[in-house]
Design an enzyme around this catalytic site. Structure first.
Site, short mmCIF file in Angstrom:
data_model
loop_
_atom_site.label_atom_id
_atom_site.label_comp_id
_atom_site.label_asym_id
_atom_site.label_seq_id
_atom_site.Cartn_x
_atom_site.Cartn_y
_atom_site.Cartn_z
CE LYS A 263 -43.28 28.02 -61.74
NZ LYS A 263 -42.23 26.94 -62.25
CB VAL B 131 -24.43 20.13 -74.94
CG1 VAL B 131 -25.01 19.27 -76.20
CG2 VAL B 131 -23.52 21.47 -75.86
N GLY B 132 -26.21 21.95 -72.89
CA GLY B 132 -26.19 22.73 -71.34
C GLY B 132 -26.52 21.47 -70.49
CB VAL C 45 -30.66 19.02 -68.34
CG1 VAL C 45 -30.97 17.31 -68.51
CG2 VAL C 45 -30.95 19.18 -67.75
CB ALA C 46 -27.98 18.35 -72.65
#
EC number: 1.4.1.9
Length: 366
Positions: A80, A181-182, A184-185
């Protein structure tokens, strides 16, 4: 923090501190483990309160990527980067070009990608200096938006968890509460709707909620109510640390399976839901679709091949559950064990190979 002592305790391999006065670059690259292959992990740009906080974040995130990549079945280790700075005002081309040169200097030991505070455009600038970067623009051969692929992996992992809880992996008729609910959702909800699940959703973004209600017939509830709704599966897809002292007592679901990172506020909360008999799909195993997708770019991106690999998240969640039952441990511990056992097998294999090579060499010398 005593960095060498910490690195020795958790078996880190390398830390590279990078600075470029002209561009303002202050970056920390951490390579945790390369037993399975080159270290893959994104570059995060953040306004850290102190340099020590930045070092600690880089170390923590790099180790997390080792486990995520290993559990996903990728032939990649964990690493990272964190860049100290405000991503809204401190970015410039010179910074990312200089950073790209530092990555190039590692000769492929570390491969970077997009993360919090960085964008595809930033990756494109890094790409001007090194090929060891993923998530660049499609014009350079990248995989594009990873959200649909991440969602597909969560969907597959949810089915595996459901199979353990309900004796079938069919989600038809199951009531699934989706928190957030972005991007991906939204794609996850599409898969669930297509299979015939009943959706209950919430989000602070009313437009996003309205879209899912309209397109998928979801029922909307207030964000504070999502934990206590009657449902079969709870899918956290927004904030982390949402499984905590305040929420555990409210959860009625038999399965927790969602896309959010760091869902457990503390490890003891993972112990608690295990004791309650809730099947928890560990976040870094179920949401690995994104990293599986970008990893495919290293072989020349092929969408069909990437999705086939993402489908193995079903098997990985099933393995975690099997280890949990085998060793009588919570699934979040079993996920770590899955990753550690794979790394250890490869480490032993390499050690045996070296022993055999030395034996052959000694015989030749005689």
């Amino acid at each position: 923090m005593e960095y060498f002592k910490y690195m020795e305790t958790y078996d880190y391999e390398q830390m590279v501190v990078c600075q470029d006065k002209q561009s303002g670059l202050k970056a920390i690259i951490v390579i945790h483990d390369t037993t399975l292959g080159p270290a893959l992990g994104g570059t995060r740009m953040w306004t850290y309160k102190s340099e020590e906080e930045a070092f600690e974040d880089a170390l923590r995130l790099a180790r997390g990527m080792t486990y995520k990549n290993a559990a996903a079945g990728l032939n990649l280790g964990g690493g990272k980067t964190v860049i100290i700075g405000d991503p809204k005002k401190d970015k410039n081309e010179e910074m990312f070009r200089a950073f790209g040169r530092y990555i190039q200097g590692l000769n492929g030991r570390y491969i970077t990608a997009e993360d919090v505070g960085t964008t595809v455009e930033d990756m494109d600038m890094i790409y001007q200096e090194t090929p060891f970067v993923t998530g660049v623009s499609p014009a350079f051969g990248s995989s594009g938006n990873p959200s649909p692929v991440t969602a597909y992996g969560v969907y597959k992992g949810m089915k595996a968890a459901a199979n353990e809880a309900f004796g079938t992996d069919s989600l038809e008729g199951k009531v699934i509460a989706v928190q957030g609910v972005g991007h991906v959702a939204y794609n996850l909800c599409r898969h669930l709707h297509e299979e015939g699940a009943q959706l209950i959703v919430t989000d602070i973004n009313k437009e996003a909620v309205d879209r899912v209600v309209t397109e998928f017939g979801a029922k909307a509830v207030d964000p504070s109510e999502i934990y206590s709704v009657d449902c079969d599966i709870f899918a956290p897809c927004a904030l982390g640390a949402i499984i905590n002292d305040e929420t555990i007592g409210q959860i009625k679901a038999k399965v927790i399976a969602g896309a959010a990172n760091n869902q457990l506020r503390e490890t003891r909360h993972g112990d608690a839901i295990h004791e309650m008999g809730i099947i928890y799909a560990p976040d870094y195993v179920i949401n690995a679709g994104g990293v599986i997708n970008v990893a495919d770019e290293l072989n020349g991106y092929n969408r069909e091949r990437a999705l086939k690999k993402v489908e193995t998240i079903y098997d990985n969640i099933a393995k975690v559950i099997d280890i949990s039952k085998r060793d009588n441990i919570p699934t979040y511990v079993a996920a770590d064990r899955l990753a550690e056992e794979r790394i250890e097998r490869m480490r032993n294999s390499r050690s045996q190979f070296l022993v055999n090579e030395r034996h052959v060499l000694s015989n030749r010398i005689r």
